[in-house]
Design an enzyme around this catalytic site. Structure first.
Site, mmCIF file in Angstrom:
data_model
loop_
_atom_site.group_PDB
_atom_site.id
_atom_site.type_symbol
_atom_site.label_atom_id
_atom_site.label_comp_id
_atom_site.label_asym_id
_atom_site.label_seq_id
_atom_site.Cartn_x
_atom_site.Cartn_y
_atom_site.Cartn_z
ATOM 1 N N MET A 30 2.225 0.098 -0.475
ATOM 2 C CA MET A 30 3.297 -0.912 -0.256
ATOM 3 C C MET A 30 2.917 -2.012 1.140
ATOM 4 O O MET A 30 3.620 -2.283 1.913
ATOM 5 C CB MET A 30 4.323 0.079 0.543
ATOM 6 C CG MET A 30 5.010 0.920 -0.695
ATOM 7 S SD MET A 30 6.729 1.527 -0.886
ATOM 8 C CE MET A 30 6.674 2.246 1.008
ATOM 9 N N TYR A 32 0.794 -3.383 4.542
ATOM 10 C CA TYR A 32 0.672 -3.095 5.907
ATOM 11 C C TYR A 32 -0.709 -1.982 5.864
ATOM 12 O O TYR A 32 -0.353 -0.962 6.520
ATOM 13 C CB TYR A 32 2.012 -2.592 6.512
ATOM 14 C CG TYR A 32 2.106 -3.158 8.000
ATOM 15 C CD1 TYR A 32 2.232 -4.465 8.221
ATOM 16 C CD2 TYR A 32 1.733 -2.352 9.174
ATOM 17 C CE1 TYR A 32 2.214 -4.993 9.303
ATOM 18 C CE2 TYR A 32 1.824 -2.989 10.215
ATOM 19 C CZ TYR A 32 1.991 -4.090 10.637
ATOM 20 O OH TYR A 32 1.789 -4.699 11.848
ATOM 21 N N LEU A 33 -1.560 -2.298 5.430
ATOM 22 C CA LEU A 33 -2.813 -1.628 4.959
ATOM 23 C C LEU A 33 -3.266 -1.164 6.433
ATOM 24 O O LEU A 33 -3.542 -1.810 7.179
ATOM 25 C CB LEU A 33 -3.881 -2.261 4.226
ATOM 26 C CG LEU A 33 -3.119 -2.955 2.934
ATOM 27 C CD1 LEU A 33 -4.270 -3.633 2.155
ATOM 28 C CD2 LEU A 33 -2.679 -1.696 1.927
ATOM 29 N N HIS A 34 -3.928 0.343 6.334
ATOM 30 C CA HIS A 34 -4.392 0.725 7.335
ATOM 31 C C HIS A 34 -5.923 1.585 6.996
ATOM 32 O O HIS A 34 -5.951 1.701 5.799
ATOM 33 C CB HIS A 34 -3.662 1.563 8.295
ATOM 34 C CG HIS A 34 -2.896 2.722 7.422
ATOM 35 N ND1 HIS A 34 -3.554 3.748 6.718
ATOM 36 C CD2 HIS A 34 -1.426 2.840 7.018
ATOM 37 C CE1 HIS A 34 -2.409 4.397 6.100
ATOM 38 N NE2 HIS A 34 -1.397 3.798 6.266
ATOM 39 N N HIS A 37 -5.453 3.516 3.802
ATOM 40 C CA HIS A 37 -5.528 2.634 2.285
ATOM 41 C C HIS A 37 -7.145 2.254 2.369
ATOM 42 O O HIS A 37 -7.447 2.353 1.222
ATOM 43 C CB HIS A 37 -4.668 1.408 2.586
ATOM 44 C CG HIS A 37 -3.188 1.786 2.819
ATOM 45 N ND1 HIS A 37 -2.590 1.302 3.767
ATOM 46 C CD2 HIS A 37 -2.382 2.327 1.815
ATOM 47 C CE1 HIS A 37 -1.311 1.822 3.767
ATOM 48 N NE2 HIS A 37 -1.060 2.226 2.354
ATOM 49 N N ASP A 150 0.654 11.914 1.409
ATOM 50 C CA ASP A 150 1.796 11.891 0.800
ATOM 51 C C ASP A 150 1.454 13.141 -0.246
ATOM 52 O O ASP A 150 1.470 12.660 -1.492
ATOM 53 C CB ASP A 150 2.238 10.625 0.314
ATOM 54 C CG ASP A 150 2.697 9.497 1.049
ATOM 55 O OD1 ASP A 150 3.681 9.932 1.797
ATOM 56 O OD2 ASP A 150 1.853 8.686 1.423
ATOM 57 N N GLN A 153 4.061 13.502 -3.289
ATOM 58 C CA GLN A 153 3.898 12.457 -4.127
ATOM 59 C C GLN A 153 2.851 12.766 -4.941
ATOM 60 O O GLN A 153 2.795 12.414 -6.447
ATOM 61 C CB GLN A 153 3.778 11.213 -3.375
ATOM 62 C CG GLN A 153 3.407 10.062 -4.022
ATOM 63 C CD GLN A 153 3.471 8.739 -3.285
ATOM 64 O OE1 GLN A 153 4.401 7.998 -3.344
ATOM 65 N NE2 GLN A 153 1.986 8.065 -2.940
ATOM 66 N N ARG A 187 4.177 3.335 9.300
ATOM 67 C CA ARG A 187 5.321 3.589 10.142
ATOM 68 C C ARG A 187 5.111 3.946 11.331
ATOM 69 O O ARG A 187 5.928 4.019 12.324
ATOM 70 C CB ARG A 187 6.257 4.541 9.326
ATOM 71 C CG ARG A 187 6.992 4.269 8.285
ATOM 72 C CD ARG A 187 7.869 5.272 7.663
ATOM 73 N NE ARG A 187 8.854 4.595 6.580
ATOM 74 C CZ ARG A 187 8.771 4.803 5.181
ATOM 75 N NH1 ARG A 187 7.734 5.763 4.920
ATOM 76 N NH2 ARG A 187 9.545 4.415 4.444
HETATM 77 O O1 PAF Z 1 2.650 5.817 -1.353
HETATM 78 C C1 PAF Z 1 3.074 4.684 -1.392
HETATM 79 O O2 PAF Z 1 2.684 3.621 -0.732
HETATM 80 C C2 PAF Z 1 4.027 4.328 -2.412
HETATM 81 O O3 PAF Z 1 4.914 5.346 -2.676
HETATM 82 C C3 PAF Z 1 3.442 3.921 -3.590
HETATM 83 C C4 PAF Z 1 2.745 5.029 -4.445
HETATM 84 C C5 PAF Z 1 2.759 2.475 -3.507
HETATM 85 C C6 PAF Z 1 4.766 3.598 -4.816
HETATM 86 O O4 PAF Z 1 5.321 2.374 -4.100
#
Ligand code: PAF
Length: 282
Positions: A30, A32-34, A37, A150, A153, A187
């Site tokens: 999503m 705002y890479l850190h 990522h 996550d 997820q 965040r």
């Molecule tokens: O982990 C995230 O940044 C989000 O949940 C994802 C996997 C990009 C889905 O929007």
């Protein structure tokens, strides 16, 4: 590095790569890479011929009172990070491209999403699964990379891929932390200096759990209690959950056995932060 806003453009480019027999690694984000990522992009770079990153703040995974509007965004900086990491294609769709008028189809599951974050964010995983499934169909990667921060997820995506027979390898990558232990998160930018300090209570609470487990504690209730007590020591922290579940299917456990997920969600001021560790107990 190509930057595409439409599904058609991405399909065209990836289609050419596939004709040349290139493998494709995919990092959905999503933005705002850190450094968390970046570690996913580096893994994708090492293991694939081509790397695609998506940058899309997915409205469907935010609840009505959550931070969709204030979620941090900086496309220019993100593209710089991607370029440095050797990414070949950034997919940055507008919401209308992903969810055109009349959109009404979803990916969902009956298990795995009822505990932990699913309790306070009941529609979150439906939004995540739907967008990830769409992105998988658009990018058609060989491998996709998700951070263990996550963890629920990651378990949900693994199950979706297994249940729906998607031919994609899901690669989970370790949590990246600040030197003082705070897990990297987009965040974290919401935190005031005082809150930033208070946020260390998450990793401290996990360290307390790890200490108990190393010392032979196997009673999940006792470990949960200690973690909750630790969080309560921090005046700026408000507990959402501190729990222990089986990692594979996110069901609560009474005793630690096999691969378990020790997970926390804590509000520091208005910011909800998550952290976890995965422990394998003989
Ligand atoms: O982990 C995230 O940044 C989000 O949940 C994802 C996997 C990009 C889905 O929007």
């Amino acid at each position: 590095m190509k930057i595409c806003e439409t599904i058609e453009e991405v399909r065209g480019i990836v289609g050419e790569w596939k004709k040349e027999g290139k493998s494709v690694g995919f990092v959905p984000t999503m933005g705002y890479l850190h450094e968390g990522h970046q570690s996913l992009m580096e893994a994708a770079r090492r293991e694939n011929d081509r790397v695609v990153v998506s940058i899309f703040v997915n409205p469907m995974q935010f609840g009505p009172t959550e931070d969709l509007d204030s979620y941090p965004r900086d496309l220019e900086r993100d593209c710089g990070v991607c370029r440095t990491a050797g990414v070949d294609l950034v997919f940055h769709p507008q919401p209308e491209e992903m969810y055109p008028d009349g959109f009404c189809s979803y990916a969902d599951m009956n298990g795995l999403t009822g505990e932990l974050c699913g309790r306070t964010r009941p529609t979150h995983f439906r939004g995540v699964q739907t967008v990830v499934l769409k992105l998988f169909h658009i990018v058609t990667p060989d491998r996709a990379y998700f951070g263990q921060k996550d963890a629920q997820q990651l378990a949900v995506i693994r199950r979706m891929v297994r249940d729906l027979n998607l031919d994609i390898e899901i690669c989970g990558c370790p949590i990246v932390r600040e030197p003082d232990g705070l897990a990297k998160s987009s965040r974290n930018t919401y935190l005031s200096p005082e809150e930033r300090q208070a946020a260390l209570i998450l990793s401290k609470s996990l360290a307390e759990a790890a200490r108990l487990i190393d010392g032979g504690e196997r009673d999940a209730g006792a470990i949960r209690k200690k973690m909750r007590e630790k969080i309560a020591e921090e005046p700026l922290a408000r507990l959402d959950y501190a729990d222990i579940v089986r990692f594979s299917d996110i069901t609560p456990v009474d005793r630690l056995e096999g691969e378990v997920l020790v997970a926390l969600a804590v509000y520091i001021g208005k910011t909800r932060l998550i952290d976890n560790m995965i422990v394998t107990v003989e």
